[in-house]
Write an enzyme that holds these catalytic residues in place. Sequence first.
Site, PDB file in Angstrom:
ATOM      1  N   GLY A  47       0.860  -1.162  -0.048  1.00 17.37           N
ATOM      2  CA  GLY A  47       0.007  -0.127   0.111  1.00 17.37           C
ATOM      3  C   GLY A  47       0.768   1.136   0.061  1.00 17.37           C
ATOM      4  O   GLY A  47       1.998   1.219  -0.327  1.00 17.37           O
ATOM      5  N   ALA A  48       0.230   2.568   0.203  1.00 16.35           N
ATOM      6  CA  ALA A  48       0.817   3.522   0.271  1.00 16.35           C
ATOM      7  C   ALA A  48       1.376   3.837  -1.420  1.00 16.35           C
ATOM      8  O   ALA A  48       2.518   4.113  -1.573  1.00 16.35           O
ATOM      9  CB  ALA A  48       2.223   4.024   1.094  1.00 16.35           C
ATOM     10  N   GLY A  52       5.190   4.384  -9.171  1.00 20.21           N
ATOM     11  CA  GLY A  52       5.806   3.159  -9.567  1.00 20.21           C
ATOM     12  C   GLY A  52       5.144   1.718  -9.294  1.00 20.21           C
ATOM     13  O   GLY A  52       4.963   0.803 -10.260  1.00 20.21           O
ATOM     14  N   HIS A  53       4.228   1.666  -8.075  1.00 23.00           N
ATOM     15  CA  HIS A  53       3.311   0.684  -7.996  1.00 23.00           C
ATOM     16  C   HIS A  53       2.408   0.640  -9.304  1.00 23.00           C
ATOM     17  O   HIS A  53       2.019  -0.529  -9.666  1.00 23.00           O
ATOM     18  CB  HIS A  53       2.621   0.959  -6.777  1.00 23.00           C
ATOM     19  N   GLU A 164      11.892  -3.688 -10.094  1.00 21.36           N
ATOM     20  CA  GLU A 164      13.300  -3.835  -9.767  1.00 21.36           C
ATOM     21  C   GLU A 164      13.989  -2.718  -8.721  1.00 21.36           C
ATOM     22  O   GLU A 164      14.914  -2.952  -8.358  1.00 21.36           O
ATOM     23  CB  GLU A 164      14.110  -3.291 -11.163  1.00 21.36           C
ATOM     24  N   ASP A 166      13.340  -3.145  -5.705  1.00 16.89           N
ATOM     25  CA  ASP A 166      13.904  -3.797  -4.797  1.00 16.89           C
ATOM     26  C   ASP A 166      14.560  -5.108  -5.513  1.00 16.89           C
ATOM     27  O   ASP A 166      13.909  -6.372  -5.569  1.00 16.89           O
ATOM     28  CB  ASP A 166      12.447  -4.593  -4.165  1.00 16.89           C
ATOM     29  N   GLN A 169      15.167  -8.497  -3.750  1.00 18.75           N
ATOM     30  CA  GLN A 169      13.614  -9.005  -3.536  1.00 18.75           C
ATOM     31  C   GLN A 169      13.361  -9.823  -4.905  1.00 18.75           C
ATOM     32  O   GLN A 169      12.820 -10.879  -5.020  1.00 18.75           O
ATOM     33  CB  GLN A 169      12.927  -8.084  -2.959  1.00 18.75           C
ATOM     34  N   SER A 202       7.486   4.268  -0.750  1.00 19.44           N
ATOM     35  CA  SER A 202       6.577   4.709   0.142  1.00 19.44           C
ATOM     36  C   SER A 202       6.965   5.343   1.487  1.00 19.44           C
ATOM     37  O   SER A 202       6.521   6.206   2.061  1.00 19.44           O
ATOM     38  CB  SER A 202       5.677   3.527   0.538  1.00 19.44           C
ATOM     39  N   ARG A 203       8.300   4.709   1.750  1.00 17.87           N
ATOM     40  CA  ARG A 203       8.977   5.598   2.896  1.00 17.87           C
ATOM     41  C   ARG A 203       9.482   6.732   2.569  1.00 17.87           C
ATOM     42  O   ARG A 203      10.060   7.472   3.338  1.00 17.87           O
ATOM     43  CB  ARG A 203      10.175   4.509   3.317  1.00 17.87           C
TER      44      ARG A 203
HETATM   45  P1  AMP Z   1       6.484  -2.197  -1.704  1.00 16.51           P
HETATM   46  O1  AMP Z   1       4.594  -1.906  -1.488  1.00 16.51           O
HETATM   47  O2  AMP Z   1       7.134  -0.735  -1.781  1.00 16.51           O
HETATM   48  O3  AMP Z   1       7.046  -3.044  -0.658  1.00 16.51           O
HETATM   49  O4  AMP Z   1       6.471  -2.625  -3.203  1.00 16.51           O
HETATM   50  C1  AMP Z   1       5.484  -3.396  -4.010  1.00 16.51           C
HETATM   51  C2  AMP Z   1       5.989  -3.510  -4.985  1.00 16.51           C
HETATM   52  O5  AMP Z   1       6.432  -2.058  -5.759  1.00 16.51           O
HETATM   53  C3  AMP Z   1       7.490  -4.133  -5.258  1.00 16.51           C
HETATM   54  O6  AMP Z   1       7.481  -5.235  -6.322  1.00 16.51           O
HETATM   55  C4  AMP Z   1       8.459  -3.203  -5.432  1.00 16.51           C
HETATM   56  O7  AMP Z   1       9.636  -3.576  -5.969  1.00 16.51           O
HETATM   57  C5  AMP Z   1       7.755  -2.224  -6.433  1.00 16.51           C
HETATM   58  N1  AMP Z   1       8.078  -0.708  -6.192  1.00 16.51           N
HETATM   59  C6  AMP Z   1       8.336   0.052  -5.107  1.00 16.51           C
HETATM   60  N2  AMP Z   1       9.087   1.178  -5.565  1.00 16.51           N
HETATM   61  C7  AMP Z   1       8.984   1.086  -6.954  1.00 16.51           C
HETATM   62  C8  AMP Z   1       9.221   1.855  -7.843  1.00 16.51           C
HETATM   63  N3  AMP Z   1       9.831   3.408  -7.720  1.00 16.51           N
HETATM   64  N4  AMP Z   1       9.060   1.798  -9.102  1.00 16.51           N
HETATM   65  C9  AMP Z   1       8.649   0.410  -9.585  1.00 16.51           C
HETATM   66  N5  AMP Z   1       8.261  -0.432  -8.955  1.00 16.51           N
HETATM   67  C10 AMP Z   1       8.387  -0.164  -7.661  1.00 16.51           C
END
Ligand code: AMP
Length: 296
Positions: A47-48, A52-53, A164, A166, A169, A202-203
Site C-alpha cells: 500500500g501507500a 511506481g506501484h 526492480e 527491490d 527481492q 512509500s518510505r
Molecule cells: P512495496 O509495497 O513498496 O513493498 O512494493 C510493492 C512492489 O512495488 C514491489 O514489487 C516493489 O519493488 C515495487 N516498487 C516499489 N517502488 C517502486 C518504484 N519506484 N518503481 C517501480 N516499482 C516499485
Amino acid sequence: MIPHYPAFMGALSSLPLPATADLTDLRRQVRDWRQAGETIGCVPTMGALHEGHLSLVKTAKENADRVIASIFVNPTQFAPGEDFDAYPRTLDTDAAKLATAGCDLLYAPVASDMYPDGFSTQLTLEGPALGLETDFRPHFFGGVAIVVAKLFNRIQPDLAVFGEKDYQQLRVIQSMVRDLDLPIEIIPGPTLRERDGLALSSRNAYLSTSERGQAAQLFLALSGFADDLAKGVDWETAQGKALAKAANTFDRVDYIEARCASTLAPLPAGPVKQPARVLAAVWLGKTRLIDNLPVG
Ligand code: AMP
C-alpha cells in the site's frame, strides 16, 4: 465482478473498485475469471501506492486479462523496532489509484487471517538472499517469501509483476518460483524515479524537507559507481569512491556494493567482466533508502 465485500469493518465496501479481505470471495472471483478463459496477473504491495506501484499494475494489465493487486503490510518482514506501526496506510487513496490504473480487484487480507494462531512455517533462503539486505535485516526475506508464497497460493495467478526497485527481492522471488516449480511468470518492472533521480518509495514520505533534498545523492552515488565499473575501473576502487561519496551525505551507509546481476553473487576481483548491478542501502535520519542500478 464480485460485489464489494460488505463485512470488512465497512472499509472495503465504499472503495471505487471491487475489493475484498475474504479468501472465499477471492477464490470465487478467480474461479469465475478462469471459467471465462481469462488470465490473471497479480501485483503484491504494502500500500501507500505511488506511480511506481501503478506502473506494475499497468504492466500486469498489458500481460493478463485481469489484475489483482494486494495490499498487506506484512508483519513478518519487519523486525521489532522497525517501522511496522508507522508504515503509511492510505487505503482510500490507494483504491482510487488502483481503479484508475485498471486494477480489477483489490485483495486486502488481515494479519490474523494470513497468520492464524499456530502459524509455524518458515522458508530458508540462500543464493540471491545472501548478503546485502540480509546482513542488515536478517528476518526480511523470510517474511517476504512466506507472504508472497501465500499470496501466490491464494490468488494462483498466471503472472506477477515485481519492481526492480527491490532488486534483491525480485531475484529471491524468481529463485523461489523456479525452485518450488510454481507455474507463475515473474515480470520485472523498471524503477520509477523523481525528476532528480530519487526512486519513488512509500518510505520517502518519512523524509523531512532537508532530507528530501539530500536523498537524490543516493542515485548519484550509484550512477557514478555504475559508470566507473562500465569504464573498466576495478570494483574495489569504484566501491571505495562510491562509499566515500555516500558517507559524506548520509547518516549511515548499510552497504553499497556491486554484484553479479543474475545470481547476486560477489564479483571476482578487478574490472567487471559480466552483467553486474550496483546496490545500496543508506539512512537519512530515521529513513532507510534502498536503490540499485544496472552496470552499463
Ligand atoms: P512495496 O509495497 O513498496 O513493498 O512494493 C510493492 C512492489 O512495488 C514491489 O514489487 C516493489 O519493488 C515495487 N516498487 C516499489 N517502488 C517502486 C518504484 N519506484 N518503481 C517501480 N516499482 C516499485
